[in-house]
Design a protein around this motif. Structure first.
Motif, PDB file in Angstrom:
ATOM      1  N   SER A 126       0.814  -1.210   0.000  1.00  0.00           N
ATOM      2  CA  SER A 126       0.000   0.000   0.000  1.00  0.00           C
ATOM      3  C   SER A 126       0.854   1.269   0.000  1.00  0.00           C
ATOM      4  O   SER A 126       0.394   2.311  -0.429  1.00  0.00           O
ATOM      5  N   PHE A 127       2.092   1.168   0.457  1.00  0.00           N
ATOM      6  CA  PHE A 127       2.975   2.328   0.327  1.00  0.00           C
ATOM      7  C   PHE A 127       3.235   2.661  -1.145  1.00  0.00           C
ATOM      8  O   PHE A 127       3.631   3.768  -1.472  1.00  0.00           O
ATOM      9  N   GLN A 128       3.041   1.672  -1.999  1.00  0.00           N
ATOM     10  CA  GLN A 128       3.372   1.861  -3.409  1.00  0.00           C
ATOM     11  C   GLN A 128       2.155   2.098  -4.291  1.00  0.00           C
ATOM     12  O   GLN A 128       2.246   2.074  -5.512  1.00  0.00           O
ATOM     13  N   ALA A 129       0.986   2.309  -3.683  1.00  0.00           N
ATOM     14  CA  ALA A 129      -0.240   2.496  -4.463  1.00  0.00           C
ATOM     15  C   ALA A 129      -0.077   3.654  -5.438  1.00  0.00           C
ATOM     16  O   ALA A 129       0.481   4.688  -5.095  1.00  0.00           O
ATOM     17  N   PHE A 130      -0.554   3.454  -6.656  1.00  0.00           N
ATOM     18  CA  PHE A 130      -0.360   4.493  -7.664  1.00  0.00           C
ATOM     19  C   PHE A 130      -1.566   4.641  -8.606  1.00  0.00           C
ATOM     20  O   PHE A 130      -2.178   5.706  -8.682  1.00  0.00           O
ATOM     21  N   THR A 131      -1.899   3.535  -9.295  1.00  0.00           N
ATOM     22  CA  THR A 131      -2.867   3.607 -10.392  1.00  0.00           C
ATOM     23  C   THR A 131      -4.169   4.300 -10.006  1.00  0.00           C
ATOM     24  O   THR A 131      -4.639   5.191 -10.698  1.00  0.00           O
ATOM     25  N   GLN A 132      -4.754   3.861  -8.875  1.00  0.00           N
ATOM     26  CA  GLN A 132      -6.085   4.358  -8.533  1.00  0.00           C
ATOM     27  C   GLN A 132      -6.052   5.856  -8.275  1.00  0.00           C
ATOM     28  O   GLN A 132      -6.931   6.591  -8.724  1.00  0.00           O
ATOM     29  N   ALA A 133      -5.016   6.324  -7.564  1.00  0.00           N
ATOM     30  CA  ALA A 133      -4.918   7.754  -7.291  1.00  0.00           C
ATOM     31  C   ALA A 133      -4.680   8.526  -8.583  1.00  0.00           C
ATOM     32  O   ALA A 133      -5.240   9.602  -8.796  1.00  0.00           O
ATOM     33  N   PHE A 134      -3.875   7.950  -9.454  1.00  0.00           N
ATOM     34  CA  PHE A 134      -3.580   8.625 -10.721  1.00  0.00           C
ATOM     35  C   PHE A 134      -4.847   8.795 -11.557  1.00  0.00           C
ATOM     36  O   PHE A 134      -5.128   9.872 -12.067  1.00  0.00           O
ATOM     37  N   ILE A 135      -5.604   7.714 -11.692  1.00  0.00           N
ATOM     38  CA  ILE A 135      -6.799   7.769 -12.546  1.00  0.00           C
ATOM     39  C   ILE A 135      -7.869   8.657 -11.912  1.00  0.00           C
ATOM     40  O   ILE A 135      -8.460   9.513 -12.566  1.00  0.00           O
ATOM     41  N   ILE A 136      -8.105   8.473 -10.623  1.00  0.00           N
ATOM     42  CA  ILE A 136      -9.204   9.203  -9.990  1.00  0.00           C
ATOM     43  C   ILE A 136      -8.906  10.699  -9.939  1.00  0.00           C
ATOM     44  O   ILE A 136      -9.798  11.526 -10.089  1.00  0.00           O
TER      45      ILE A 136
ATOM     46  N   PHE B 143      -0.462  10.940  -3.691  1.00  0.00           N
ATOM     47  CA  PHE B 143       0.259   9.827  -3.109  1.00  0.00           C
ATOM     48  C   PHE B 143       1.764   9.995  -3.357  1.00  0.00           C
ATOM     49  O   PHE B 143       2.171  10.649  -4.314  1.00  0.00           O
ATOM     50  N   TYR B 144       2.537   9.394  -2.487  1.00  0.00           N
ATOM     51  CA  TYR B 144       4.000   9.475  -2.585  1.00  0.00           C
ATOM     52  C   TYR B 144       4.492   9.104  -3.983  1.00  0.00           C
ATOM     53  O   TYR B 144       5.267   9.825  -4.604  1.00  0.00           O
ATOM     54  N   THR B 145       3.990   7.964  -4.475  1.00  0.00           N
ATOM     55  CA  THR B 145       4.459   7.484  -5.774  1.00  0.00           C
ATOM     56  C   THR B 145       3.988   8.396  -6.905  1.00  0.00           C
ATOM     57  O   THR B 145       4.666   8.520  -7.920  1.00  0.00           O
ATOM     58  N   LEU B 146       2.832   9.017  -6.709  1.00  0.00           N
ATOM     59  CA  LEU B 146       2.316   9.928  -7.718  1.00  0.00           C
ATOM     60  C   LEU B 146       3.197  11.170  -7.799  1.00  0.00           C
ATOM     61  O   LEU B 146       3.529  11.649  -8.885  1.00  0.00           O
ATOM     62  N   TYR B 147       3.602  11.683  -6.644  1.00  0.00           N
ATOM     63  CA  TYR B 147       4.484  12.846  -6.608  1.00  0.00           C
ATOM     64  C   TYR B 147       5.853  12.484  -7.191  1.00  0.00           C
ATOM     65  O   TYR B 147       6.459  13.253  -7.927  1.00  0.00           O
ATOM     66  N   LEU B 148       6.310  11.271  -6.855  1.00  0.00           N
ATOM     67  CA  LEU B 148       7.583  10.797  -7.407  1.00  0.00           C
ATOM     68  C   LEU B 148       7.513  10.737  -8.935  1.00  0.00           C
ATOM     69  O   LEU B 148       8.447  11.156  -9.628  1.00  0.00           O
ATOM     70  N   TYR B 149       6.392  10.265  -9.433  1.00  0.00           N
ATOM     71  CA  TYR B 149       6.205  10.201 -10.882  1.00  0.00           C
ATOM     72  C   TYR B 149       6.229  11.604 -11.487  1.00  0.00           C
ATOM     73  O   TYR B 149       6.902  11.853 -12.492  1.00  0.00           O
ATOM     74  N   GLN B 150       5.495  12.527 -10.855  1.00  0.00           N
ATOM     75  CA  GLN B 150       5.468  13.906 -11.367  1.00  0.00           C
ATOM     76  C   GLN B 150       6.860  14.516 -11.383  1.00  0.00           C
ATOM     77  O   GLN B 150       7.279  15.127 -12.364  1.00  0.00           O
ATOM     78  N   LYS B 151       7.592  14.316 -10.276  1.00  0.00           N
ATOM     79  CA  LYS B 151       8.934  14.885 -10.188  1.00  0.00           C
ATOM     80  C   LYS B 151       9.864  14.250 -11.215  1.00  0.00           C
ATOM     81  O   LYS B 151      10.606  14.943 -11.905  1.00  0.00           O
ATOM     82  N   GLY B 152       9.845  12.939 -11.293  1.00  0.00           N
ATOM     83  CA  GLY B 152      10.809  12.234 -12.119  1.00  0.00           C
ATOM     84  C   GLY B 152      10.489  12.283 -13.602  1.00  0.00           C
ATOM     85  O   GLY B 152      11.379  12.430 -14.434  1.00  0.00           O
ATOM     86  N   PHE B 153       9.202  12.154 -13.928  1.00  0.00           N
ATOM     87  CA  PHE B 153       8.874  11.916 -15.335  1.00  0.00           C
ATOM     88  C   PHE B 153       8.021  13.001 -15.969  1.00  0.00           C
ATOM     89  O   PHE B 153       7.753  12.941 -17.157  1.00  0.00           O
ATOM     90  N   SER B 154       7.547  13.984 -15.189  1.00  0.00           N
ATOM     91  CA  SER B 154       6.913  15.141 -15.827  1.00  0.00           C
ATOM     92  C   SER B 154       7.859  16.327 -15.775  1.00  0.00           C
ATOM     93  O   SER B 154       8.044  17.041 -16.732  1.00  0.00           O
ATOM     94  N   GLN B 155       8.480  16.532 -14.593  1.00  0.00           N
ATOM     95  CA  GLN B 155       9.394  17.661 -14.457  1.00  0.00           C
ATOM     96  C   GLN B 155      10.854  17.253 -14.694  1.00  0.00           C
ATOM     97  O   GLN B 155      11.740  18.085 -14.671  1.00  0.00           O
ATOM     98  N   PHE B 156      11.073  15.966 -14.877  1.00  0.00           N
ATOM     99  CA  PHE B 156      12.406  15.416 -15.115  1.00  0.00           C
ATOM    100  C   PHE B 156      13.443  15.860 -14.087  1.00  0.00           C
ATOM    101  O   PHE B 156      14.594  16.109 -14.415  1.00  0.00           O
ATOM    102  N   GLU B 157      13.014  15.970 -12.831  1.00  0.00           N
ATOM    103  CA  GLU B 157      13.976  16.181 -11.746  1.00  0.00           C
ATOM    104  C   GLU B 157      14.340  14.799 -11.212  1.00  0.00           C
ATOM    105  O   GLU B 157      13.869  14.366 -10.167  1.00  0.00           O
ATOM    106  N   MET B 158      15.167  14.105 -11.968  1.00  0.00           N
ATOM    107  CA  MET B 158      15.390  12.692 -11.659  1.00  0.00           C
ATOM    108  C   MET B 158      16.265  12.482 -10.431  1.00  0.00           C
ATOM    109  O   MET B 158      16.162  11.447  -9.779  1.00  0.00           O
TER     110      MET B 158
END
Lengths: 280, 312
Positions: B237-247, B260-275
Motif C-alpha cells: 500500500s505504500f506503493q499504491a499508484f494507479t487508482q490515485a492517478f486515474i481518480i 500519493f508518494y508514488t504519484l508525486y515521485l512520478y510527477q517529479k521524475g517523469f513530468s518535471q524530469f527532476e530525476m
C-alpha cells in the motif's frame, strides 16, 4: 470451529449473499450502464436498463485519435503473452537451481533473491528508465518485457521453489540412474510436474501485466502502441459528460480477459493465493 | 609430496568447482543478469543520482545532500504526499485486514456453498487494480454518481461530489482499496482451516465464551497468517499508484488531497524530469517501508505464535 445450526446457517447464507451482492453492485452497474443510452447513465440507477443500446460499444470501439480500441486490445494481448513466456521460462529455471541443485554461495543468492521480493521498484525505476532511454528503447515493448525475461519478479521464483521442493526427490534420483542430466531432469520432469505452479505464475503474470498502468504509462508514448490501460486513460482525459457511455463500455471490454481467465482457471487462483499469499 | 602435485591439486579443485557450478549457474543466468543489470546496478545508480541534479538531457551535477534537505525542509508538496500516503496506509490496511478476517470467519463454518462465496468476494480483488475499475469508481463517487443517486433517492440527501472534495477524495480511494479484501480473506480462510476444531470444543467445555475463544484460540493460531498479510499489505500500500492517478487524473488533486508518494515521485521524475530529486524520494520511500516492516518483524515475537508451542 463450530458449525451453524440450520436456522442460523440460513441467515448467514442470506447475509453473505447480500453483502456479496452489495460489493458486486458497482461492477454490475458498470455493465448495465454500458448498455444504456448516454442520457440515462446518470439518471437511471436500476440494474436493468429501461432502454438497451449497443451504441456505446460501437462508438467506444472506434476509439480516439484514429486508433481503434481493438488495437489497444491486441497490443495488450501481445505484451501479456510475451511477459508470461518470459516469466515462466526465466523464473522456472532459477527456481529449479534453487530448489534442486547444489552450488557455491547458494545461501547468499537465495537471501538476496528473497530481499528483492520486498523491494519497492521505485528505487530502480529511474535508472532503468535512463538505461532504456540510452538504448533508445522508449516506446517499444523492450522495457516492459526484458525484466520478465530476466526473472526480476522474484516472487514467482519463490512460488515455484516452494512447489518444486514438494516434489519427491526419488524421482530425480531414479532419473539420474537412467542417465538424465540436470538439464533433462528440468525439462522432462520438473517442468511437467510443476505445471500447477507454472499455470499460477502464468495467470498472475497475465493479469498483473494486463492491469499494470505505471510502467506502460512510462514507456509507451505513441497512441498506435498504447495498451488497454492507456487507451482507457485517453478516454478519461478527453471525456466530457457526453463521453461516459463509450468509456464505460470499453471498461467492460477491458475486464473480460481477466474474468475469462479467472472463471476457467479458478482452482489455480485459490491454491496460488492460499499457499503463497499472492498480494492483491 | 613432490612439486608437480600442487598445481595438479589446484587444477582438480577448479575442475571440481566448475563441475559443481557450471550447470546451476547456467540455470541462474537470466536471473543473475536481471539482478545485476536491472536491480542492483540501478539501485546503486539511483543512490548516486539522489545526490545530484539530473534531467536526462545534461550530465548529472553533484548536489550533495541538497535534494534530501529540500525534501525534508522546504518542499510542502513532499510533506503533503507523505501525509496522504501515511493516512492511506494506516487507515486502509487495518480496515482491509479487519474486513478480510471478519468475512473469512463468517465463511469458515462449513457452509456448503463456500467456493461460490469465495469467488464472489474475490472478484473485486481480481478486477480492482485495473484502470477500468478506477474509472468506474470515479463515476460512482462523482457529483451525480451512483452513490449520490442512491443517497438522494433513498434518503433525500444531497451529498457532495466526493472525488472533487479535498475532505473526502482520499477516503473514496481508501474505500476502493478496502473493497479489495478478497485475497487477504482467502489467505485467512486457509489459515482458519488449519486450526484444529478440538481446541474450540475443549474451550467450550471449559466454558469459554465467543470473545474468549477468539482471543485465546483464533487470534494466536492465526497470527502467523496475520503477520504475513500485514507485511504484504503494508509494503504494497505504500506503493499504491494507479487508482490515485486515474481518480485525480494524474494531478493528485483536489488541492493535493490525493497526492500519493508514488504519484508525486512520478510527477517529479517523469513530468518535471527532476530525476535526482525523484531518486532521493525513492530512497526515502525504501527507508520508510523498511522502517515499518522492521517494526512489524521486531514486534512479531510478542504477538505471532508458531505452531511448535513456544513463541519463536
Amino acid at each position: 470451529m463450530n458449525v451453524y445450526s440450520r436456522r442460523t446457517a440460513w441467515l448467514v447464507h442470506a447475509f453473505i449473499l447480500a453483502l456479496g451482492l452489495l460489493m458486486l453492485y458497482p461492477i454490475l452497474w458498470l455493465i448495465s450502464s454500458s448498455f444504456k443510452p448516454d442520457s440515462l447513465i446518470f439518471s437511471d440507477l436500476r440494474l436493468w436498463p429501461a432502454e438497451v443500446t449497443l451504441d456505446n460499444y460501437v462508438t467506444g470501439w472506434s476509439g480516439l485519435s484514429k486508433v481503434t480500441f481493438g488495437r489497444y486490445l491486441l497490443n495488450s494481448i501481445v505484451l501479456c503473452l510475451l511477459t508470461v513466456v518470459g516469466n515462466v521460462a526465466s523464473c522456472s529455471m532459477a527456481a529449479y537451481a534453487f530448489g534442486r541443485l547444489n552450488f557455491s554461495l547458494k545461501k547468499v543468492w537465495f537471501a538476496l533473491m528473497m530481499v528483492t521480493i520486498m523491494l519497492p521498484h521505485h528505487v530502480t525505476i529511474i535508472p532503468q528508465y535512463i538505461l532504456f532511454h540510452k538504448l533508445d528503447w522508449i516506446d517499444t515493448l523492450g522495457p516492459l518485457t526484458l525484466p520478465k525475461l530476466l526473472a526480476t519478479d522474484a516472487f514467482f521464483i519463490f512460488l515455484m521453489i516452494q512447489f518444486i521442493r514438494g516434489l519427491p526427490r526419488e524421482l530425480d534420483e531414479s532419473a539420474t540412474i537412467d542417465g538424465c542430466g540436470p538439464i533433462q531432469i528440468y525439462w522432462r520432469m520438473i517442468l511437467p510436474l510443476a505445471l500447477p505452479a507454472l499455470i499460477t505464475t502464468a495467470i498472475f503474470t497475465f493479469i498483473w501485466t494486463w492491469d499494470d498502468f505505471f510502467s506502460q504509462l512510462l514507456y509507451l508514448n505513441s497512441p498506435g502502441k498504447y495498451t488497454v490501460p492507456l487507451g482507457l486513460r485517453l478516454f478519461l482525459d478527453s471525456s466530457s459528460q457526453s463521453n461516459w457511455g463509450p468509456m464505460l463500455a470499453m471498461s467492460v471490454v477491458s475486464l473480460v480477459p481477466s474474468l475469462i481467465i479467472f472463471f476457467s482457471l479458478q482452482k489455480y487462483f485459490v491454491e496460488g493465493i492460499s499457499t503463497t499469499g499472492i498480494k492483491g | 609430496m613432490n612439486q608437480a602435485a600442487k598445481p595438479n591439486r589446484m587444477r582438480n579443485y577448479f575442475i571440481g568447482l566448475w563441475k559443481k557450478n557450471a550447470v546451476p549457474y547456467l540455470f541462474l543466468l537470466p536471473w543473475f543478469l536481471g539482478l545485476f543489470v536491472l536491480t542492483l546496478g540501478p539501485m546503486i545508480s539511483s543512490l548516486y543520482l539522489s545526490f545530484t541534479d539530473y534531467d536526462l538531457l545534461s550530465p548529472a551535477r553533484w548536489a550533495g545532500t541538497a535534494n534530501y534537505e529540500k525534501m525534508l525542509n522546504e518542499d510542502a508538496r513532499y510533506a503533503q504526499s507523505l501525509k496522504v500516503t501515511l493516512t492511506y496506509v494506516f487507515v486502509s490496511v487495518p480496515l482491509k485486514l479487519a474486513f478480510a478476517l471478519a468475512v473469512a470467519m463468517l465463511l469458515n463454518k462449513g457452509l456448503r456453498a463456500l467456493h461460490i462465496y469465495r469467488t464472489l468476494y474475490y472478484i473485486p480483488t481480481l478486477l480492482g487494480g485495473s484502470v477500468a475499475i478506477a474509472v468506474m469508481w470515479r463515476q460512482m463517487f462523482g457529483a451525480d454518481g451512483l452513490l449520490n443517486g442512491f443517497l438522494y433517492s433513498a434518503f433525500g440527501i444531497e451529498a457532495p461530489d466526493w472525488v472533487s472534495n479535498p475532505k473526502y477524495a482520499l477516503y473514496s480511494i481508501i474505500a476502493l482499496t478496502v473493497w479489495q479484501f478478497g485475497s487477504s480473506m482467502i489467505i485467512f480462510l486457509a489459515g482458519l482451516k488449519q486450526i484444529p476444531p478440538e481446541l474450540y470444543e475443549a474451550a467450550e467445555v471449559d466454558g469459554a465464551g465467543k470473545a474468549r475463544r477468539f482471543l485465546s484460540i483464533t487470534f494466536p493460531m492465526l497470527s502467523p497468517v496475520m503477520f504475513f498479510n500485514l507485511v504484504i499489505q503494508l509494503i504494497g500500500s505504500f506503493q499504491a499508484f494507479t487508482q490515485a492517478f486515474i481518480i485525480s487524473r494524474g494531478t493528485g488533486g483536489p488541492i493535493d488531497s490525493t497526492l500519493f508518494y508514488t504519484l508525486y515521485l512520478y510527477q517529479k521524475g517523469f513530468s518535471q524530469f527532476e530525476m535526482g530529486y525523484a531518486s532521493a524520494m525513492a530512497w526515502v520511500l525504501l527507508i520508510i517501508i523498511g522502517f515499518f516492516t522492521a517494526i512489524v518483524f521486531g514486534t512479531s515475537r510478542y504477538w505471532v505464535h508458531y505452531g511448535d508451542g513456544g513463541r519463536s
